[in-house]
Design a protein around this motif. Structure first.
Motif, PDB file in Angstrom:
ATOM      1  N   PRO A 132     -20.059 170.416   1.118  1.00  0.00           N
ATOM      2  CA  PRO A 132     -20.897 169.856   0.240  1.00  0.00           C
ATOM      3  C   PRO A 132     -21.368 171.302   0.007  1.00  0.00           C
ATOM      4  N   THR A 133     -21.763 172.175   1.217  1.00  0.00           N
ATOM      5  CA  THR A 133     -22.157 173.768   0.490  1.00  0.00           C
ATOM      6  C   THR A 133     -20.729 174.277  -0.447  1.00  0.00           C
ATOM      7  N   GLY A 134     -19.673 174.214  -0.426  1.00  0.00           N
ATOM      8  CA  GLY A 134     -18.418 175.021  -1.208  1.00  0.00           C
ATOM      9  C   GLY A 134     -17.834 175.662  -0.113  1.00  0.00           C
ATOM     10  N   GLU A 135     -17.927 175.273   1.612  1.00  0.00           N
ATOM     11  CA  GLU A 135     -16.716 175.632   2.141  1.00  0.00           C
ATOM     12  C   GLU A 135     -15.636 174.494   2.159  1.00  0.00           C
ATOM     13  N   GLU A 136     -14.705 176.201   2.322  1.00  0.00           N
ATOM     14  CA  GLU A 136     -13.513 175.465   2.317  1.00  0.00           C
ATOM     15  C   GLU A 136     -12.182 175.905   3.720  1.00  0.00           C
ATOM     16  N   VAL A 137     -11.759 174.237   4.231  1.00  0.00           N
ATOM     17  CA  VAL A 137     -11.279 174.797   5.393  1.00  0.00           C
ATOM     18  C   VAL A 137      -9.670 174.048   5.158  1.00  0.00           C
ATOM     19  N   SER A 138      -8.279 174.521   6.451  1.00  0.00           N
ATOM     20  CA  SER A 138      -7.195 174.121   5.990  1.00  0.00           C
ATOM     21  C   SER A 138      -6.893 174.157   7.611  1.00  0.00           C
ATOM     22  N   ALA A 139      -5.555 173.545   7.638  1.00  0.00           N
ATOM     23  CA  ALA A 139      -4.996 173.518   8.931  1.00  0.00           C
ATOM     24  C   ALA A 139      -4.308 173.002   9.161  1.00  0.00           C
ATOM     25  N   GLN A 140      -2.790 173.285   9.485  1.00  0.00           N
ATOM     26  CA  GLN A 140      -1.838 172.299  10.055  1.00  0.00           C
ATOM     27  C   GLN A 140      -1.084 171.805  11.292  1.00  0.00           C
ATOM     28  N   THR A 141      -0.720 171.010  11.038  1.00  0.00           N
ATOM     29  CA  THR A 141       0.125 170.125  12.854  1.00  0.00           C
ATOM     30  C   THR A 141       1.710 169.722  13.133  1.00  0.00           C
ATOM     31  N   THR A 142       1.835 169.744  13.665  1.00  0.00           N
ATOM     32  CA  THR A 142       3.836 168.956  13.987  1.00  0.00           C
ATOM     33  C   THR A 142       2.977 167.929  15.742  1.00  0.00           C
ATOM     34  N   ILE A 143       3.173 166.862  14.598  1.00  0.00           N
ATOM     35  CA  ILE A 143       3.135 166.133  15.620  1.00  0.00           C
ATOM     36  C   ILE A 143       4.092 166.027  16.524  1.00  0.00           C
ATOM     37  N   PRO A 144       4.151 166.180  17.907  1.00  0.00           N
ATOM     38  CA  PRO A 144       5.379 166.471  18.741  1.00  0.00           C
ATOM     39  C   PRO A 144       6.278 165.338  19.070  1.00  0.00           C
ATOM     40  N   GLY A 145       7.657 166.100  19.737  1.00  0.00           N
ATOM     41  CA  GLY A 145       8.545 164.540  19.657  1.00  0.00           C
ATOM     42  C   GLY A 145       8.400 163.469  20.735  1.00  0.00           C
ATOM     43  N   SER A 146       9.233 162.144  20.551  1.00  0.00           N
ATOM     44  CA  SER A 146       8.845 161.905  21.422  1.00  0.00           C
ATOM     45  C   SER A 146       9.791 162.238  22.703  1.00  0.00           C
ATOM     46  N   PHE A 147       9.066 161.338  23.878  1.00  0.00           N
ATOM     47  CA  PHE A 147       9.658 161.415  25.030  1.00  0.00           C
ATOM     48  C   PHE A 147       9.295 160.326  26.290  1.00  0.00           C
ATOM     49  N   GLU A 148       9.437 160.740  27.329  1.00  0.00           N
ATOM     50  CA  GLU A 148       9.940 159.762  28.235  1.00  0.00           C
ATOM     51  C   GLU A 148       9.572 159.580  29.610  1.00  0.00           C
ATOM     52  N   ILE A 149       8.050 158.680  30.200  1.00  0.00           N
ATOM     53  CA  ILE A 149       8.249 159.617  31.544  1.00  0.00           C
ATOM     54  C   ILE A 149       9.486 158.783  32.672  1.00  0.00           C
ATOM     55  N   THR A 150      10.255 159.607  33.371  1.00  0.00           N
ATOM     56  CA  THR A 150      11.416 159.562  34.026  1.00  0.00           C
ATOM     57  C   THR A 150      10.399 159.555  36.141  1.00  0.00           C
ATOM     58  N   GLY A 151      11.666 159.565  37.433  1.00  0.00           N
ATOM     59  CA  GLY A 151      11.582 160.391  37.959  1.00  0.00           C
ATOM     60  C   GLY A 151      10.978 159.025  39.113  1.00  0.00           C
ATOM     61  N   PHE A 152      10.505 158.119  38.804  1.00  0.00           N
ATOM     62  CA  PHE A 152      11.017 157.142  40.239  1.00  0.00           C
ATOM     63  C   PHE A 152      11.732 155.905  40.108  1.00  0.00           C
ATOM     64  N   GLN A 153      12.062 155.742  41.051  1.00  0.00           N
ATOM     65  CA  GLN A 153      12.884 154.875  41.370  1.00  0.00           C
ATOM     66  C   GLN A 153      12.276 153.247  41.878  1.00  0.00           C
TER      67      GLN A 153
END
Length: 278
Positions: A132-153
């Motif tokens: 409201p006081t006029g300051e402008e902010v910008s940013a960008q993000t790319t959401i990481p890809g899907s993956f899965e937990i492994t390792g237990f039998q």
């Protein structure tokens, strides 16, 4: 002549910086937001940095923040102080041709949200904020890809086992934690007691896809694992913030926000099944 003008500007800025104290510090734009894949809800926290002195009269809360302290800025990556929110800002999220105007939460100053956004792995989102006081902010993000937990039998594990997961594209690192559950019976009181908690999260670089369970300080009868793939913004904010005492680290190099302190990042979370801990 140009060098003289430049020198004069530098000296002027130095005088201004020296005159600033915790008592006179007015705060600067501060953003906190982590978008999560597979969610329709987004919350952007819009506020101002604050003097450390101002926080001493406030109740502890659950929000990360950036503070003015001892003639310098300090980042507190762990949850310490309440959010110094700003009302009346214009906040929007953009993805491709789509644009979403966020609504301020009437019960929480500085919290702006939308529950009609479909967040997915691989998407790139842009944040635009006008104070409201006029300051402008910008940013960008790319959401990481899907993956899965492994390792237990098997469904039964021990601290000698290793938790593993597949690679997440666009992930700069991983945050690993476990939710542990314990129950025991007091036969004399004829009562069953239950205790549960999250373990302290372990931060790993993007080329790590496993962790020995002995490093997670596990306890209890059973547990679930959470692995969060973090984008560069979220990973750097936590990684460098935890090493904030290092004089070679500059906060300007890892916050990745134009016009503000804080973080605008994203994550993709993989949750395991329930395991019995022996």
């Amino acid at each position: 002549m140009k060098s003289k003008i430049l020198l004069a500007i530098i000296l002027l800025l130095s005088v201004i910086a020296c005159d600033t104290t915790p008592e006179t510090y007015e705060g600067e734009p501060n953003i906190y937001a982590i978008l999560s894949a597979d969610s329709s809800f987004a919350c952007i926290m819009v506020g101002k940095t604050t003097s450390i002195d101002d926080t001493l009269t406030l109740e502890p809360d659950t929000i990360m923040d950036t503070f003015w302290y001892d003639d310098t800025f300090e980042v507190w990556p762990e949850i310490v102080f309440p959010w110094n929110g700003v009302s009346g800002a214009q906040v929007s999220l953009k993805q491709g041709e789509q644009s979403f105007a966020l609504t301020e939460n009437e019960d929480s100053v500085g919290y702006y949200y939308s529950d009609s956004i479909q967040l997915a792995s691989g998407q790139t989102w842009e944040l635009e904020v006008t104070y409201p006081t006029g300051e402008e902010v910008s940013a960008q993000t790319t959401i990481p890809g899907s993956f899965e937990i492994t390792g237990f039998q098997t469904d039964t594990i021990s601290t000698t086992d290793t938790l593993a997961w597949s690679k997440s594209s666009d992930a700069a690192g991983y945050l690993v934690k476990a939710f542990v559950w314990a129950s025991w019976e007091d036969e004399d009181a004829d009562t069953v007691y239950i205790d549960s908690a999250f373990t302290y999260p372990e931060l790993l670089p993007g080329d790590s896809y496993s962790i020995p369970l002995e490093e997670l300080d596990l306890w209890g009868d059973s547990l679930w694992f959470w692995v969060s793939a973090l984008d560069t913004n979220a990973y750097d904010y936590r990684y460098y913030g935890e090493d904030r005492w290092d004089p070679d680290i500059r906060v300007e190099d890892y916050m990745h926000i134009e016009g503000a302190w804080g973080v605008f990042g994203s994550q993709t979370v993989a949750c395991s099944q329930r395991y019995v801990l022996r």
